[in-house]
Design a protein around this motif. Structure first.
Motif, PDB file in Angstrom:
ATOM      1  N   GLU A 186      -5.643   8.745   1.657  1.00 40.64           N
ATOM      2  CA  GLU A 186      -4.011   6.946   0.768  1.00 40.64           C
ATOM      3  C   GLU A 186      -3.025   7.312   2.744  1.00 40.64           C
ATOM      4  O   GLU A 186      -2.857   6.355   2.984  1.00 40.64           O
ATOM      5  CB  GLU A 186      -3.664   7.527  -0.168  1.00 40.64           C
ATOM      6  N   ALA A 187      -3.351   9.046   2.958  1.00 41.31           N
ATOM      7  CA  ALA A 187      -2.001   8.936   4.687  1.00 41.31           C
ATOM      8  C   ALA A 187      -2.977   8.173   5.111  1.00 41.31           C
ATOM      9  O   ALA A 187      -2.347   7.576   5.906  1.00 41.31           O
ATOM     10  CB  ALA A 187      -2.353  10.400   4.586  1.00 41.31           C
ATOM     11  N   VAL A 212       0.555  -1.246  -0.172  1.00 42.73           N
ATOM     12  CA  VAL A 212       0.129  -0.137  -0.242  1.00 42.73           C
ATOM     13  C   VAL A 212       0.785   1.106   0.189  1.00 42.73           C
ATOM     14  O   VAL A 212       0.736   2.011  -0.732  1.00 42.73           O
ATOM     15  CB  VAL A 212      -0.767   0.187   1.136  1.00 42.73           C
ATOM     16  N   LEU A 213       2.065   1.532   0.577  1.00 40.14           N
ATOM     17  CA  LEU A 213       2.836   2.594   0.894  1.00 40.14           C
ATOM     18  C   LEU A 213       3.550   2.702  -0.371  1.00 40.14           C
ATOM     19  O   LEU A 213       3.171   3.847  -0.794  1.00 40.14           O
ATOM     20  CB  LEU A 213       3.758   2.559   2.351  1.00 40.14           C
ATOM     21  N   LEU A 271       2.406  13.108   2.089  1.00 36.27           N
ATOM     22  CA  LEU A 271       0.941  13.348   0.472  1.00 36.27           C
ATOM     23  C   LEU A 271      -0.224  13.775   1.018  1.00 36.27           C
ATOM     24  O   LEU A 271      -0.456  14.674   0.841  1.00 36.27           O
ATOM     25  CB  LEU A 271       0.607  11.698   1.434  1.00 36.27           C
ATOM     26  N   VAL A 272       0.010  14.641   2.936  1.00 31.69           N
ATOM     27  CA  VAL A 272      -1.468  15.399   3.338  1.00 31.69           C
ATOM     28  C   VAL A 272      -0.889  16.803   2.537  1.00 31.69           C
ATOM     29  O   VAL A 272      -1.550  17.731   1.417  1.00 31.69           O
ATOM     30  CB  VAL A 272      -1.364  15.578   4.442  1.00 31.69           C
ATOM     31  N   VAL A 332       6.186   8.444   9.514  1.00 33.69           N
ATOM     32  CA  VAL A 332       5.706  10.289   9.624  1.00 33.69           C
ATOM     33  C   VAL A 332       5.821  11.123   8.147  1.00 33.69           C
ATOM     34  O   VAL A 332       4.673  11.574   8.515  1.00 33.69           O
ATOM     35  CB  VAL A 332       6.374  10.299  11.004  1.00 33.69           C
ATOM     36  N   LEU A 333       7.107  10.571   8.042  1.00 32.16           N
ATOM     37  CA  LEU A 333       7.104  11.031   6.332  1.00 32.16           C
ATOM     38  C   LEU A 333       6.271  11.445   5.544  1.00 32.16           C
ATOM     39  O   LEU A 333       5.861  11.719   4.580  1.00 32.16           O
ATOM     40  CB  LEU A 333       9.324  11.241   5.745  1.00 32.16           C
ATOM     41  N   ASP A 334       6.468  10.075   4.960  1.00 31.25           N
ATOM     42  CA  ASP A 334       5.355   9.757   3.841  1.00 31.25           C
ATOM     43  C   ASP A 334       4.010  10.479   4.659  1.00 31.25           C
ATOM     44  O   ASP A 334       3.221  10.684   3.884  1.00 31.25           O
ATOM     45  CB  ASP A 334       4.899   8.448   3.882  1.00 31.25           C
TER      46      ASP A 334
END
Length: 527
Positions: free
Chosen positions: A499-500, A327-328, A415-416, A409-411
């Motif tokens: 998604e986030a 997913v990530l 995304l947001v 945390v970074l991903d």
């Protein structure tokens, strides 16, 4: 006194027997996921007799896993320069599949004009399916490598991939073009699953994560390289030039494999196996697969080669992390495929950037991936050394997953920020930072997942790599179908925000649970 003497002699005989029964070359596979790294701890756990036989790193601080043999033909004993050359070539080869797939992103608008269709149709018919077929192609490649070795499968797969990419260059119609792109993906993906094999063939445990980091960076950065490089080209020349230059790069990789790569599969755990030979004839026979065909009788049967991936995938300590990584990483692939549409489309959907600006925008994830590699290089080593020290010289596979905390945390933040920047048409800086931050998270997390799964299943590095490859391509294949229509209907912030949330939710459901229960799951379900 006679009884005591008899007991001493009996225990001595038992200890001698136990030492002779242990195969040091496969001991790390039998204790999958738990490695005694500190030499002093090895004396406590294995006894002086066994510990004295273990080979150590050059500084004497770590036990080498796998244990090298005394043969100079063992890849673990190769010189550092020889190992580095092989790592470089497999990294360059790992760039090929996604690099070839990414050429379609740079040519997206020209392809739509050439074949009198829409950009969405081009993505659905060519890009999405070529991404999906990377997964099955990798699974087939691993089956062949278990039987015939790394080198011949790598060589022939790249030869066929090159031929089909040339077919893309001269495709007269859309159906032919789509078929050539899909076949390129099926054959081209072999380096993306053989790299983990080659890293574990060449390097001991305590150096593997850093080398996996380099190899992984190759195929993570590759789908951004072609839109970045060829975006400037297709703005001035015909799109066929981009596929022609991609074919030239594929040809260079084929030549490097043919002239410099060697077979790294070394059957150290099997008795009475013929040693590798020298000479031009043996070199050619190994490259084309004749040697591998002869050696197949010493290796996994066809049944084992075909069934091993199915035998691994259902085990709970890998299934959950595959879903999370799929997913990530899949959302990362979705960003790569659809961001060209967001950047190039007129408002209110996109930014209406010029082809030159879009090409420049794809420099963002390239820089972010390199930064992720630099962070991961030191972070993974620090986590490994810290956990070994904390666990009295023993490394547990679940410690690899600590890197996922930073990655998520970074991903999520990226995304947001990316979704808000697209929907609200914020400054390009917001879009660039959002995309870059998310991509760095993908890089860090992917290396941690590869290292964790490899430590849990050290005998099945190729199968693990193929399953991760399948998970990430399945995720990426799906995202491109819905991301743009969803953003058109409800806005990019909702799309990327959901998604986030999914990434964060899967992380909290899976990663902490594996860290708590992983040891017991390995004890019950490991192969």
């Amino acid at each position: 006194m006679a009884t005591e003497k008899l007991d001493v002699e009996k225990s001595s005989v038992e200890l001698s027997s136990s030492v002779s029964d242990i195969n040091l070359y496969t001991l790390h596979e039998e204790r999958a996921g738990r490695l005694v790294v500190d030499p002093e701890e090895a004396k406590i756990e294995f006894g002086e007799a066994i510990a004295s036989k273990l080979k150590l790193s050059h500084d004497g601080t770590k036990v080498l896993w796998p244990q090298p043999t005394d043969s100079p033909n063992d890849p673990q004993n190769w010189s550092e320069g020889r190992k580095t050359l092989h790592l470089l070539i497999i990294t360059l080869a790992a760039i090929v599949p996604d690099f070839d797939s990414g050429i379609g992103i740079a040519s997206l608008f020209q392809l739509a004009a050439q074949y009198n269709t829409t950009t969405e149709e081009i993505n659905n018919l060519t890009s999405n399916w070529s991404i999906f077929l990377l997964g099955p192609g990798g699974m087939i490649a691993v089956m062949l490598m278990r039987r015939y070795g790394r080198l011949p499968v790598l060589f022939w797969s790249q030869i066929f991939a090159l031929g089909f990419l040339i077919g893309c260059t001269f495709a007269p119609d859309l159906n032919t073009f789509a078929a050539m792109r899909c076949l390129t993906a099926v054959f081209g993906t072999a380096p993306q699953v053989s790299g983990l094999y080659i890293v574990t063939d060449l390097y001991p445990f305590h150096r593997q994560a850093r080398m996996v980091n380099l190899w992984t960076m190759g195929f993570i950065v590759s789908p951004f390289l072609s839109p970045f490089l060829f975006g400037f080209l297709v703005a001035r020349e015909n799109w066929r030039w981009s596929y022609g230059i991609g074919s030239m790069y594929g040809a260079v990789v084929c030549l490097l494999i043919a002239f410099f790569m060697e077979e790294t599969k070394y059957d150290r755990g099997v008795k009475d196996v013929p040693e590798p030979q020298s000479g031009l004839r043996y070199r050619i026979e190994t490259l084309v697969g004749i040697t591998g065909f002869r050696m197949a009788k010493y290796r996994a049967s066809w049944k084992e080669a075909v069934m091993s991936q199915l035998n691994i995938v259902w085990r709970p300590h890998i299934l959950g992390i595959l879903i999370f990584e799929g997913v990530l990483f899949g959302f990362g692939i979705g960003m790569n495929v659809t961001n060209a549409v967001f950047l190039g489309s007129p408002p209110p959907l996109g930014f209406d950037w010029t082809p030159y600006a879009i090409a420049g925008g794809y420099g963002t994830p390239i820089v972010a991936t390199v930064m992720g590699e630099l962070i991961g290089r030191y972070l993974n080593d620090w986590i490994m050394n810290k956990s070994i020290k904390r666990n009295n010289g023993v490394f547990e596979a679940e410690n690899r997953l600590w890197a996922c905390y930073l990655a998520v945390v970074l991903d999520v933040a990226g995304l947001v920020l990316l979704g808000a920047s697209i929907q609200k048409h914020l400054s390009p800086a917001g879009l660039i930072f959002g995309w870059g931050i998310a991509q760095s998270g993908v890089m860090i997390c992917t290396v941690a997942v590869y290292a964790y799964c490899n430590n849990c299943f050290p005998r099945y590095a190729g199968e693990v790599s193929a399953l991760i490859n399948m998970a990430r391509t399945m995720g990426g294949f799906a995202v491109a179908y819905y991301q743009v229509p969803w953003a058109e209907k409800n806005g990019a912030l909702q799309t990327f925000g959901c998604e986030a949330a999914i990434v964060a939710g899967l992380f909290f459901l899976i990663v902490p649970l594996l860290q708590v229960k992983g040891r017991s799951l390995r004890a019950k379900f490991s192969l």
